[in-house]
Design an enzyme around this catalytic site. Structure first.
Site, PDB file in Angstrom:
ATOM      1  N   ARG A 213       0.832  -1.204   0.000  1.00 16.39           N
ATOM      2  CA  ARG A 213       0.000   0.000   0.000  1.00 16.39           C
ATOM      3  C   ARG A 213       0.868   1.257   0.000  1.00 16.39           C
ATOM      4  O   ARG A 213       0.606   2.213  -0.724  1.00 16.39           O
ATOM      5  CB  ARG A 213      -0.905  -0.012   1.238  1.00 16.39           C
ATOM      6  CG  ARG A 213      -2.042  -1.011   1.126  1.00 16.39           C
ATOM      7  CD  ARG A 213      -3.070  -0.796   2.228  1.00 16.39           C
ATOM      8  NE  ARG A 213      -2.714  -1.470   3.452  1.00 16.39           N
ATOM      9  CZ  ARG A 213      -3.244  -2.633   3.863  1.00 16.39           C
ATOM     10  NH1 ARG A 213      -4.167  -3.223   3.147  1.00 16.39           N
ATOM     11  NH2 ARG A 213      -2.869  -3.173   4.993  1.00 16.39           N
ATOM     12  N   PHE A 229     -11.696  -3.464  -5.333  1.00 20.86           N
ATOM     13  CA  PHE A 229     -11.707  -4.398  -4.186  1.00 20.86           C
ATOM     14  C   PHE A 229     -11.001  -3.699  -3.010  1.00 20.86           C
ATOM     15  O   PHE A 229      -9.972  -4.137  -2.512  1.00 20.86           O
ATOM     16  CB  PHE A 229     -10.988  -5.715  -4.513  1.00 20.86           C
ATOM     17  CG  PHE A 229     -11.482  -6.405  -5.768  1.00 20.86           C
ATOM     18  CD1 PHE A 229     -12.622  -7.199  -5.725  1.00 20.86           C
ATOM     19  CD2 PHE A 229     -10.819  -6.246  -6.973  1.00 20.86           C
ATOM     20  CE1 PHE A 229     -13.080  -7.843  -6.878  1.00 20.86           C
ATOM     21  CE2 PHE A 229     -11.270  -6.880  -8.130  1.00 20.86           C
ATOM     22  CZ  PHE A 229     -12.406  -7.687  -8.086  1.00 20.86           C
ATOM     23  N   ASP A 251     -16.138  -1.802  -3.903  1.00 16.75           N
ATOM     24  CA  ASP A 251     -16.240  -3.074  -3.182  1.00 16.75           C
ATOM     25  C   ASP A 251     -17.714  -3.461  -3.165  1.00 16.75           C
ATOM     26  O   ASP A 251     -18.588  -2.598  -3.163  1.00 16.75           O
ATOM     27  CB  ASP A 251     -15.713  -2.937  -1.742  1.00 16.75           C
ATOM     28  CG  ASP A 251     -15.243  -4.262  -1.166  1.00 16.75           C
ATOM     29  OD1 ASP A 251     -14.023  -4.467  -1.024  1.00 16.75           O
ATOM     30  OD2 ASP A 251     -16.111  -5.122  -0.873  1.00 16.75           O
ATOM     31  N   ALA A 279     -17.444  -5.597  -8.872  1.00 15.76           N
ATOM     32  CA  ALA A 279     -16.291  -4.912  -9.467  1.00 15.76           C
ATOM     33  C   ALA A 279     -16.349  -4.866 -10.999  1.00 15.76           C
ATOM     34  O   ALA A 279     -16.132  -3.810 -11.600  1.00 15.76           O
ATOM     35  CB  ALA A 279     -15.009  -5.593  -9.013  1.00 15.76           C
ATOM     36  N   ASP A 299      -7.092  -5.682  -6.525  1.00 16.80           N
ATOM     37  CA  ASP A 299      -6.728  -6.558  -5.391  1.00 16.80           C
ATOM     38  C   ASP A 299      -7.897  -7.503  -5.082  1.00 16.80           C
ATOM     39  O   ASP A 299      -8.535  -7.402  -4.024  1.00 16.80           O
ATOM     40  CB  ASP A 299      -6.375  -5.690  -4.164  1.00 16.80           C
ATOM     41  CG  ASP A 299      -5.868  -6.523  -2.996  1.00 16.80           C
ATOM     42  OD1 ASP A 299      -5.488  -7.699  -3.204  1.00 16.80           O
ATOM     43  OD2 ASP A 299      -5.857  -6.003  -1.863  1.00 16.80           O
ATOM     44  N   CYS A 339      -3.902 -13.209  -4.737  1.00 19.17           N
ATOM     45  CA  CYS A 339      -3.668 -13.945  -3.487  1.00 19.17           C
ATOM     46  C   CYS A 339      -3.986 -15.425  -3.645  1.00 19.17           C
ATOM     47  O   CYS A 339      -4.279 -16.103  -2.664  1.00 19.17           O
ATOM     48  CB  CYS A 339      -4.436 -13.314  -2.335  1.00 19.17           C
ATOM     49  SG  CYS A 339      -6.186 -13.238  -2.600  1.00 19.17           S
TER      50      CYS A 339
END
Ligand code: SAH
Length: 395
Positions: A213, A229, A251, A279, A299, A339
């Site tokens: 970030r 997101f 979001d 999104a 993200d 992720c």
């Protein structure tokens, strides 16, 4: 006392001699001795050589989770005390133990503690358990943490899917101490964030993106940033703190956006806009209205849970990047986070190359990043390297 023994099939011992902690059902030949779910067992090769120690779970695909390769060390309180201590010392070395800050204290396989994650938010800890053997020992583990760190409270959170897969009760409760009377806040590089540790996503916040970030924020000076997101608004608020002109967060969770908006006012930022919606739909609308941003952060949540999902997941990522790229102004930055442990950096770069070709634009890789240091990667279990953050410039 001799422990029950799990004997591996012929030719299956190599990954476990190499310290991979997950013994899948298919690698096991037989179990000798009386072992109940969650009990400590010894793992032996076909010819009877000691390999490692772990906890058995006959109901899980991961039949044994391994914790120690030392034949003489039982997986008892002193073992856990030692492992937890090593993990805490790493966070101390990284300078992450300031009382008002937050950090991941224990990161499952990354810290040799498969199935246990612990996050610290100021004086409170959140323990997340995803393995039966750890679940059964949760009180003992919480006791060690309490003695070492004197937190005001330890909250236990369970991922419902993992509890089902591992066959234990999904508990969300205070395992030690009590709920705080007011809100909980942490400081992150000069900003304040409110943490909903019992009701927020994950354990309340995404600590793994802490350094990313700030790195992205440094590129955002004088630019507008789109935070797709956005959850609690981390990328947006750090960008504002580094001189971004304005931010737009997307979001689908109304609760997340309320948190993001309250974090923005907590830190006195007024040029932050929050859009609630799906999104892909919201990005479509932005593309249609001709919007462009100096920085676009993508993200998303995990698209691939395992290797079988990779093909579909990559299709999802490709679509996301097609839209994301359309929203980046000439010379702007695209930040692609992923992720999913099953998708690696090479796959992400290839995907960006496809998207660049399709849209006839040039994409330059500026930096390839991973999670913050309090999410260490075990070289024996590369699945623990789940978070990738690829910062690119788009021309
Ligand atoms: N960027 C955040 C973390 C994002 S986590 C940070 O730095 O802290 C992923 C977020 O995606 C969650 O907040 C979740 O609510 C949201 N989400 C999941 N699926 C979505 C979708 N289809 N559309 C929009 N948001 C979604």
């Amino acid at each position: 006392m001799s422990l029950p023994k799990v004997i591996l099939q012929k030719g299956k011992a190599k990954p476990f001699f190499s310290r991979h902690p997950w013994v899948f059902a298919g690698a096991v030949d037989r179990i000798e001795g009386d072992a109940k779910p969650g009990d400590e067992v010894e793992l032996l090769s076909t010819v009877g050589n000691f390999v490692a120690r772990g906890f058995l779970n006959p109901n899980s695909k991961i039949r044994v989770r391994l914790y120690s390769w030392n034949e003489n060390q039982l997986l008892d309180e002193s073992f856990f005390g030692n492992r937890l201590e090593k993990a805490i010392q790493l966070r101390e070395s990284l300078g992450l133990m300031a009382p008002e800050g937050g950090c991941r204290l224990i990161f499952s396989e990354g810290d040799g503690l498969s199935g246990l994650s612990v996050d610290r938010y100021g004086d409170y800890l959140v323990m997340q358990v995803s393995a039966l053997g750890i679940f059964q020992r949760r009180e003992m583990i919480a006791g060690i943490l309490q003695k070492r760190l004197s937190p005001k409270g330890i909250f236990l959170r369970t991922d419902k899917t993992m509890a089902k897969l591992e066959g234990f009760e999904a508990l969300d409760e205070w395992i030690f101490g009590d709920s705080p009377s007011g809100n909980i806040y942490i400081q992150e590089y000069g900003l304040q964030f409110q943490i909903h540790l019992a009701s927020g996503q994950k354990t309340g916040y995404y600590l793994d993106q802490r350094e990313n970030r700030v790195q992205v924020a440094k590129l955002s000076r004088g630019k507008r940033l789109l935070d797709v997101f956005c959850y609690a608004g981390g990328f947006s608020l750090h960008a504002m703190n580094h001189g971004a002109l304005a931010t737009v967060g997307i979001d689908q969770s109304q609760q997340a956006l309320e948190l993001a908006a309250s974090n923005a006012s907590l830190n006195h930022f007024s040029n932050c806009q929050w859009i609630q919606g799906e999104a892909f739909d919201e990005m479509d609308k932005l593309v249609e209205s001709g919007e462009k941003f100096g920085v676009v952060v993508l993200d998303p949540p995990r698209f691939a849970r395992n290797r079988n999902d990779v093909k579909d997941a990559l299709r999802g990522y490709r679509r996301l990047h097609m839209q994301g790229l359309k929203l980046v102004e000439d010379g702007g930055f695209l930040v692609s986070c992923c992720c999913s442990g099953a998708i690696n950096m090479d796959m992400m770069e290839e995907l960006l190359a496809q998207v660049a070709t399709d849209q006839k634009r040039d994409i330059q890789v500026i930096e390839k990043r991973g999670p913050s240091g309090d999410h260490p990667v075990s070289v024996s279990c590369l699945e623990s390297h789940y978070l990738k953050c690829l910062i690119t410039r788009v021309l």
